[in-house]
Design a protein around this motif. Sequence first.
Motif, PDB file in Angstrom:
ATOM      1  N   ASP A 341       0.863  -1.184   0.000  1.00  0.00           N
ATOM      2  CA  ASP A 341       0.000   0.000   0.000  1.00  0.00           C
ATOM      3  C   ASP A 341       0.899   1.233   0.000  1.00  0.00           C
ATOM      4  OD1 ASP A 341      -2.638   1.247   0.165  1.00  0.00           O
ATOM      5  OD2 ASP A 341      -1.998   1.943   2.137  1.00  0.00           O
ATOM      6  N   THR A 342       0.419   2.319  -0.581  1.00  0.00           N
ATOM      7  CA  THR A 342       1.209   3.549  -0.615  1.00  0.00           C
ATOM      8  C   THR A 342       0.514   4.645   0.192  1.00  0.00           C
ATOM      9  OG1 THR A 342       0.114   4.283  -2.653  1.00  0.00           O
ATOM     10  CG2 THR A 342       2.178   3.063  -2.882  1.00  0.00           C
ATOM     11  N   GLU A 343       1.318   5.530   0.768  1.00  0.00           N
ATOM     12  CA  GLU A 343       0.816   6.752   1.396  1.00  0.00           C
ATOM     13  C   GLU A 343       1.336   7.930   0.579  1.00  0.00           C
ATOM     14  OE1 GLU A 343      -1.404   6.589   3.588  1.00  0.00           O
ATOM     15  OE2 GLU A 343      -1.183   4.452   4.048  1.00  0.00           O
ATOM     16  N   THR A 344       0.478   8.917   0.380  1.00  0.00           N
ATOM     17  CA  THR A 344       0.804  10.011  -0.533  1.00  0.00           C
ATOM     18  C   THR A 344       0.404  11.357   0.063  1.00  0.00           C
ATOM     19  OG1 THR A 344      -1.346   9.869  -1.620  1.00  0.00           O
ATOM     20  CG2 THR A 344       0.423   8.496  -2.517  1.00  0.00           C
ATOM     21  N   THR A 345       0.725  12.405  -0.679  1.00  0.00           N
ATOM     22  CA  THR A 345       0.387  13.760  -0.226  1.00  0.00           C
ATOM     23  C   THR A 345      -1.025  14.164  -0.614  1.00  0.00           C
ATOM     24  OG1 THR A 345       1.356  14.624  -2.270  1.00  0.00           O
ATOM     25  CG2 THR A 345       2.776  14.561  -0.314  1.00  0.00           C
ATOM     26  N   GLY A 346      -1.738  13.342  -1.349  1.00  0.00           N
ATOM     27  CA  GLY A 346      -3.093  13.695  -1.764  1.00  0.00           C
ATOM     28  C   GLY A 346      -3.830  12.501  -2.303  1.00  0.00           C
ATOM     29  N   THR A 347      -5.110  12.720  -2.670  1.00  0.00           N
ATOM     30  CA  THR A 347      -5.960  11.628  -3.158  1.00  0.00           C
ATOM     31  C   THR A 347      -6.024  11.564  -4.671  1.00  0.00           C
ATOM     32  OG1 THR A 347      -7.892  13.081  -2.961  1.00  0.00           O
ATOM     33  CG2 THR A 347      -7.389  11.659  -1.074  1.00  0.00           C
ATOM     34  N   ASP A 348      -5.471  12.549  -5.373  1.00  0.00           N
ATOM     35  CA  ASP A 348      -5.384  12.497  -6.835  1.00  0.00           C
ATOM     36  C   ASP A 348      -4.075  11.796  -7.190  1.00  0.00           C
ATOM     37  OD1 ASP A 348      -4.982  12.925  -9.543  1.00  0.00           O
ATOM     38  OD2 ASP A 348      -5.817  14.953  -9.524  1.00  0.00           O
ATOM     39  N   ALA A 349      -4.192  10.565  -7.652  1.00  0.00           N
ATOM     40  CA  ALA A 349      -3.002   9.740  -7.863  1.00  0.00           C
ATOM     41  C   ALA A 349      -2.051  10.350  -8.887  1.00  0.00           C
ATOM     42  CB  ALA A 349      -3.414   8.334  -8.306  1.00  0.00           C
ATOM     43  N   THR A 350      -2.586  11.077  -9.870  1.00  0.00           N
ATOM     44  CA  THR A 350      -1.713  11.623 -10.916  1.00  0.00           C
ATOM     45  C   THR A 350      -0.981  12.880 -10.461  1.00  0.00           C
ATOM     46  OG1 THR A 350      -3.541  12.911 -11.863  1.00  0.00           O
ATOM     47  CG2 THR A 350      -3.190  10.688 -12.726  1.00  0.00           C
ATOM     48  N   ARG A 351      -1.393  13.466  -9.340  1.00  0.00           N
ATOM     49  CA  ARG A 351      -0.738  14.683  -8.840  1.00  0.00           C
ATOM     50  C   ARG A 351      -0.014  14.454  -7.522  1.00  0.00           C
ATOM     51  NH1 ARG A 351      -4.412  19.975 -10.298  1.00  0.00           N
ATOM     52  NH2 ARG A 351      -5.651  19.076 -12.002  1.00  0.00           N
ATOM     53  N   ALA A 352      -0.339  13.383  -6.808  1.00  0.00           N
ATOM     54  CA  ALA A 352       0.197  13.169  -5.461  1.00  0.00           C
ATOM     55  C   ALA A 352       1.654  12.716  -5.505  1.00  0.00           C
ATOM     56  CB  ALA A 352      -0.643  12.130  -4.725  1.00  0.00           C
ATOM     57  N   ASP A 353       2.390  13.063  -4.460  1.00  0.00           N
ATOM     58  CA  ASP A 353       3.763  12.591  -4.292  1.00  0.00           C
ATOM     59  C   ASP A 353       3.778  11.418  -3.317  1.00  0.00           C
ATOM     60  OD1 ASP A 353       4.897  14.540  -5.952  1.00  0.00           O
ATOM     61  OD2 ASP A 353       4.880  16.017  -4.332  1.00  0.00           O
ATOM     62  N   LEU A 354       4.669  10.475  -3.564  1.00  0.00           N
ATOM     63  CA  LEU A 354       4.798   9.305  -2.707  1.00  0.00           C
ATOM     64  C   LEU A 354       5.452   9.694  -1.380  1.00  0.00           C
ATOM     65  CD1 LEU A 354       4.542   6.186  -2.450  1.00  0.00           C
ATOM     66  CD2 LEU A 354       6.832   6.033  -3.459  1.00  0.00           C
ATOM     67  N   VAL A 355       4.806   9.325  -0.264  1.00  0.00           N
ATOM     68  CA  VAL A 355       5.332   9.619   1.074  1.00  0.00           C
ATOM     69  C   VAL A 355       5.918   8.375   1.720  1.00  0.00           C
ATOM     70  CG1 VAL A 355       4.711  10.401   3.397  1.00  0.00           C
ATOM     71  CG2 VAL A 355       3.740  11.545   1.399  1.00  0.00           C
ATOM     72  N   GLY A 356       5.338   7.219   1.454  1.00  0.00           N
ATOM     73  CA  GLY A 356       5.837   5.983   2.049  1.00  0.00           C
ATOM     74  C   GLY A 356       5.126   4.771   1.496  1.00  0.00           C
ATOM     75  N   VAL A 357       5.664   3.601   1.770  1.00  0.00           N
ATOM     76  CA  VAL A 357       5.115   2.334   1.284  1.00  0.00           C
ATOM     77  C   VAL A 357       5.009   1.375   2.461  1.00  0.00           C
ATOM     78  CG1 VAL A 357       5.490   0.343  -0.222  1.00  0.00           C
ATOM     79  CG2 VAL A 357       6.102   2.643  -1.013  1.00  0.00           C
ATOM     80  N   SER A 358       3.874   0.686   2.569  1.00  0.00           N
ATOM     81  CA  SER A 358       3.730  -0.333   3.614  1.00  0.00           C
ATOM     82  C   SER A 358       3.654  -1.709   2.973  1.00  0.00           C
ATOM     83  CB  SER A 358       2.487  -0.068   4.464  1.00  0.00           C
ATOM     84  OG  SER A 358       1.334   0.068   3.664  1.00  0.00           O
ATOM     85  N   LEU A 359       4.163  -2.703   3.695  1.00  0.00           N
ATOM     86  CA  LEU A 359       4.187  -4.087   3.242  1.00  0.00           C
ATOM     87  C   LEU A 359       3.613  -4.974   4.334  1.00  0.00           C
ATOM     88  CD1 LEU A 359       7.894  -4.181   1.951  1.00  0.00           C
ATOM     89  CD2 LEU A 359       5.856  -3.718   0.562  1.00  0.00           C
ATOM     90  N   ALA A 360       2.975  -6.074   3.938  1.00  0.00           N
ATOM     91  CA  ALA A 360       2.510  -7.070   4.910  1.00  0.00           C
ATOM     92  C   ALA A 360       2.750  -8.456   4.354  1.00  0.00           C
ATOM     93  CB  ALA A 360       1.029  -6.876   5.237  1.00  0.00           C
ATOM     94  N   LEU A 361       3.286  -9.321   5.210  1.00  0.00           N
ATOM     95  CA  LEU A 361       3.565 -10.706   4.832  1.00  0.00           C
ATOM     96  C   LEU A 361       2.630 -11.688   5.517  1.00  0.00           C
ATOM     97  CD1 LEU A 361       7.456 -10.509   5.094  1.00  0.00           C
ATOM     98  CD2 LEU A 361       6.061 -10.344   3.022  1.00  0.00           C
ATOM     99  N   GLY A 362       1.856 -11.218   6.484  1.00  0.00           N
ATOM    100  CA  GLY A 362       0.942 -12.060   7.228  1.00  0.00           C
ATOM    101  C   GLY A 362       0.230 -11.207   8.255  1.00  0.00           C
TER     102      GLY A 362
END
Length: 922
Positions: A341-362
């Motif tokens: 999953d990604t966290e961004t600076t906004g809800t418009d995917a084409t304008r938002a900047d990437l802030v962080g990424v989350s991962l889950a294995l279980g």
Amino acid sequence: MAANHLYLVDGSGYIFRAYHRLPPLTNKHGEPVGAVYGYTTMLWKLADELHRADGPTHMAVILDKSSSTFRNAMYDQYKAHRPPPPEDLVPQFPMIRDATRAFSLPCIEEEGWEADDLIASYTRAALAQGWSVTIVSSDKDLMQLMTDPSVDMLDTMNNRRLGPEAVVEKFGVGPDKLGDVLALMGDSVDNVPGVPGVGPKTAAKLILEHGDVEGVLAAAASDTFKKGKLRDNLIEHAEAARLSRKLVELACDVPLEHPLDELVLQGIPEAPLRAFLEHHGFKTLLGRLGQVADAPVEAPASVPFAEDPPCDHDSYETVTTVDSLDRWIAEARAQGFVAIDTETTGTDATRADLVGVSLALGANRACYVPLGHGGSDLLSEVPVQIAREDALARLKDLCEDPAVLKIGHNLKFDMIVLGECGIAVAPHDDTIVMSFDLDAGLHGHGMDELAATHLSHSCIAYKDVVGTGKSQRGFHEIDLKSATRYAAEDADVTYRLWKRFKARLPAEGSTRVYEMVDRPLVPVIAQMERHGIKVDRERLSGLSAEFSGQIAGLETVIHGLAGAPFTIGSPKQLGDILFERMGVKGGRKGKSGVYSTDVTELERIAADKDSAGAEIAARVLDWRQLTKLKNTYTDALQNEINPKTGRVHTSYSLTGAQTGRLSSTEPNLQNIPIRTEIGRQIRDAFIAEPGHVILAADYSQIELRLAAHMADVPQLREAFARGDDIHSLTAQELFGEVTRDTRASAKTINFAILYGISRWGLAGRLDITADEAQAMIDRYFERFPGINRYIAETLTQVRERGFTQTLFGRKTHFARIKSKVQHERQGAERAAINAPIQGTSADIIKRAMVRMTPALREAGLEGTRMLLQVHDELVFEVPDAEVERAREVIGHVMATAAEPAVKLTVPLGVEIGVGASWGAAH
């Protein structure tokens, strides 16, 4: 022997949380049960977690029995402003009591007393016997009971224990002074008057300085108190403050109808719970008991699951070193799948900047990789994070690794965000699409709702992390601990949902539509959104100015017809003009006392040429259309142009329409009028880049063609095979002749029948009597008996199974198909008649979209790009040199999109146009 520990559950709070958390659901008897289902899952989750924690020895659920209590005798305006409970919630109250008893828990309520008073009385009685007490609630009034260290509260919404320190943190005073603070500040919800101008902070300051309400009032009456509005209000409203103090005080002496010993917790006997769940058809919950029931209306659970542990936010890891990230990626590769999953600076995917990424294995094996945290100004502290380019390089290898399945929820958004960073995501699974393919029509498919429905889990609310209003911060400004709890939970919940949905797909016959239609469409839609379409700003600006002039002209005409100026956009003022001043007959008022002036009502008035209001109604309809088009498109589209690309990037939803059609927002391109001149003018603003043209490819009468196939109508099949005009054929069959008028009526009937229209609906469309409309419907079914048979079979199947299916196996559930409320049931029937046809149409165009880019590339058409999907149409931007070849490839892909999975007995017609703009391509 351990001391007794009593848990008192604020059942009323649970009920309203459950009602507002879940969408309307009905059980197999047609009764509304959304709140019942939510309440049952919440109570079961609580019981499970308390059992694991070796919690209560005694337990009871406390409910409000009546709306009138001793407080109403004290103050007749107490809770007077509260609206009555929602109409569909009232019949669920008895069922909620049944649910409580199904868990073999005491369900306590007493006439004349509020649940809070019963909780207070049981708390005092338990303390008198040396017991500990936990109140399951976050209600501020009940916080007054935590004066004894043996009393605490459990806030299940936020999964935390509350003690006296929580009261001090929230109100500035301890539980012993909370009643005084509540009295001074009042309560608009319960209509406790309090003192005007006194909020929580002022109330706490006054009580800390003067001891209690009486101390504050005495001080205000003295000469030493600072003069001003506060003092004046305290003096003027002193009696209201004293009354409020009595109203907020909890009664601790209610006679206990059920003695404490009767509240002993003895486990949950299976028989009564099973009987309750089977009665309502709660299949998911029955799955926990190892057996399922027939005809559920909520998400089925044909595959039993081992219960995951509750989400442990403290177990999530913040990844701030390359070594840690490498370790997580290595584990993902070893097991072959990872939720992302990604966290961004906004809800418009084409304008938002990437802030962080989350991962889950279980379950509870999740992490957050911050990439862009830090304040918005130069002096803000930047936390320790992996260098962005190092993290992205590693994440790119993972996301593009063909041996690792990437799992996301609404993965289209993440694909766009990561795509802007040069990262492709494949292969993939998308839980929002899985949920839709399994349970369309039963509930929404957002993560919060799915977590509540399938996992009995309440996700951390985004606003609780970033705040709201003026105090809201960007996610990049959030501290890493809070960011990790929120972001990693998203990946964790996504994994848990995927595990359930992946097993259900084959078991419930939904693999085919997921794998052949929806899953491969996700990256296609992501690419379309990223590319966008060029829009002529000057053309839009000119149209806005043109529309403004026309709107102003209409306003002048309307005011002249009315005899006075008024606010045309005000339903009240318009209703008064039409029905009071102009004397139009047949006006109907709503509950608010305002005349209805909706589009149906205005069309009725405009159609009656003898009515004094006919002309004004017609002009108001024109005014509304122009105003809507100006506000929604010619004005708004200018603001939607992305400054980086100079193009408009609409956002498509794969789950927005129940039948499977795509929907679009920001901007919504589905609602541009199709056949009007104004609609064409707006489409003219959608243009091609220099050296390119717009190509629009539209399925011709696809729903009628599918009806001919699915209902097995020989006349229609043969007519389509010959290329005949189908509306002329219908006119000949129904009226015996083909004229402009009979063809227009036949066209209306052809489509209306497929939408399950009633005699009254058709009468309104054709401006004939209901009896004439019924005769026309009967004649249609006589000439085309296959259509009548299809409708009857479809309704029989949906009543038996609860859902319809497309030719590709897409299910659409109709929870209200057996509703005892006539208009709800009839609405469900009309939708069910069309769902297999419209859904199959949606499936076919989706299959065409999935196949389109590979076919274009195979033909060497590297410059041709698919830009938009609107209704039955695909829009492309094509280099001038590729037009003729692109026309051939696109037409062939669309015409054969159903094959080989489905072989149709009618050809799919595709009409293709080319022009400098979208409007010109039609």
